[in-house]
Design a protein around this motif. Structure first.
Motif, PDB file in Angstrom:
ATOM      1  N   TRP A   1       1.303   8.459  -4.649  1.00 59.30           N
ATOM      2  CA  TRP A   1       0.667   7.831  -3.481  1.00 59.30           C
ATOM      3  C   TRP A   1      -0.201   8.841  -2.742  1.00 59.30           C
ATOM      4  N   GLN A   2       0.317  10.061  -2.551  1.00 58.09           N
ATOM      5  CA  GLN A   2      -0.446  11.100  -1.868  1.00 58.09           C
ATOM      6  C   GLN A   2      -1.709  11.454  -2.646  1.00 58.09           C
ATOM      7  N   ALA A   3      -1.602  11.577  -3.965  1.00 57.24           N
ATOM      8  CA  ALA A   3      -2.763  11.909  -4.798  1.00 57.24           C
ATOM      9  C   ALA A   3      -3.821  10.808  -4.705  1.00 57.24           C
ATOM     10  N   GLN A   4      -3.397   9.548  -4.692  1.00 59.45           N
ATOM     11  CA  GLN A   4      -4.335   8.438  -4.561  1.00 59.45           C
ATOM     12  C   GLN A   4      -5.027   8.457  -3.208  1.00 59.45           C
ATOM     13  N   ARG A   5      -4.286   8.811  -2.168  1.00 57.06           N
ATOM     14  CA  ARG A   5      -4.876   8.895  -0.823  1.00 57.06           C
ATOM     15  C   ARG A   5      -5.929   9.976  -0.767  1.00 57.06           C
ATOM     16  N   LEU A   6      -5.683  11.095  -1.436  1.00 55.34           N
ATOM     17  CA  LEU A   6      -6.671  12.189  -1.465  1.00 55.34           C
ATOM     18  C   LEU A   6      -7.938  11.765  -2.192  1.00 55.34           C
TER      19      LEU A   6
ATOM     20  N   THR B   1       0.809  -1.220   0.000  1.00 52.80           N
ATOM     21  CA  THR B   1       0.000   0.000   0.000  1.00 52.80           C
ATOM     22  C   THR B   1       0.839   1.264   0.000  1.00 52.80           C
ATOM     23  N   PHE B   2       2.158   1.123  -0.009  1.00 51.95           N
ATOM     24  CA  PHE B   2       3.068   2.264  -0.016  1.00 51.95           C
ATOM     25  C   PHE B   2       4.169   1.970  -1.027  1.00 51.95           C
ATOM     26  N   PRO B   3       4.668   2.995  -1.727  1.00 53.92           N
ATOM     27  CA  PRO B   3       5.710   2.756  -2.743  1.00 53.92           C
ATOM     28  C   PRO B   3       6.955   2.092  -2.161  1.00 53.92           C
ATOM     29  N   ARG B   4       7.547   1.225  -2.958  1.00 51.42           N
ATOM     30  CA  ARG B   4       8.767   0.547  -2.550  1.00 51.42           C
ATOM     31  C   ARG B   4       9.953   1.490  -2.665  1.00 51.42           C
TER      32      ARG B   4
ATOM     33  N   THR C   1      -9.153   8.711  -2.512  1.00 47.58           N
ATOM     34  CA  THR C   1      -9.888   7.664  -1.797  1.00 47.58           C
ATOM     35  C   THR C   1     -10.256   8.096  -0.385  1.00 47.58           C
ATOM     36  N   GLY C   2      -9.895   9.294  -0.010  1.00 53.38           N
ATOM     37  CA  GLY C   2     -10.211   9.759   1.341  1.00 53.38           C
ATOM     38  C   GLY C   2      -9.319   9.170   2.402  1.00 53.38           C
ATOM     39  N   GLY C   3      -8.121   8.713   2.018  1.00 55.50           N
ATOM     40  CA  GLY C   3      -7.163   8.188   2.999  1.00 55.50           C
ATOM     41  C   GLY C   3      -7.410   6.774   3.423  1.00 55.50           C
ATOM     42  N   GLN C   4      -8.186   6.012   2.676  1.00 56.58           N
ATOM     43  CA  GLN C   4      -8.514   4.667   3.081  1.00 56.58           C
ATOM     44  C   GLN C   4      -7.554   3.671   2.586  1.00 56.58           C
TER      45      GLN C   4
END
Length: 72
Positions: A62-67, A40-43, A69-72
């Motif tokens: 990764w940060q853009a994807q978290r935004l 769930t986090f970049p290698r 999905t709402g941090g899920q």
């Protein structure tokens, strides 16, 4: 080296060491490595026998994807 008139010159990829990744993500070392293990986090990239770093672009993605999905 020839470049197309419309092509922007590429900047070299920036690599971030662990303290910078911790600051950018607000995660600590154990969470970063647990996320890597879970996928769930970049290698990280191995720079030498004792040094690793993360691509700045991977952290930004990764940060853009978290935004999204709402941090899920």
């Amino acid at each position: 080296m020839q470049t197309n008139a419309n092509e922007q010159p590429r900047k070299p990829e920036k690599y971030l060491r662990l303290p910078a990744v911790e600051t950018l993500t607000a995660l600590r070392k154990s969470s970063i490595y647990a996320g890597m293990k879970a996928g769930t986090f970049p290698r990280c990239i191995r720079l030498s026998a004792r040094a690793v770093a993360w691509r700045e672009s991977d952290i930004a993605t990764w940060q853009a994807q978290r935004l999204q999905t709402g941090g899920q």
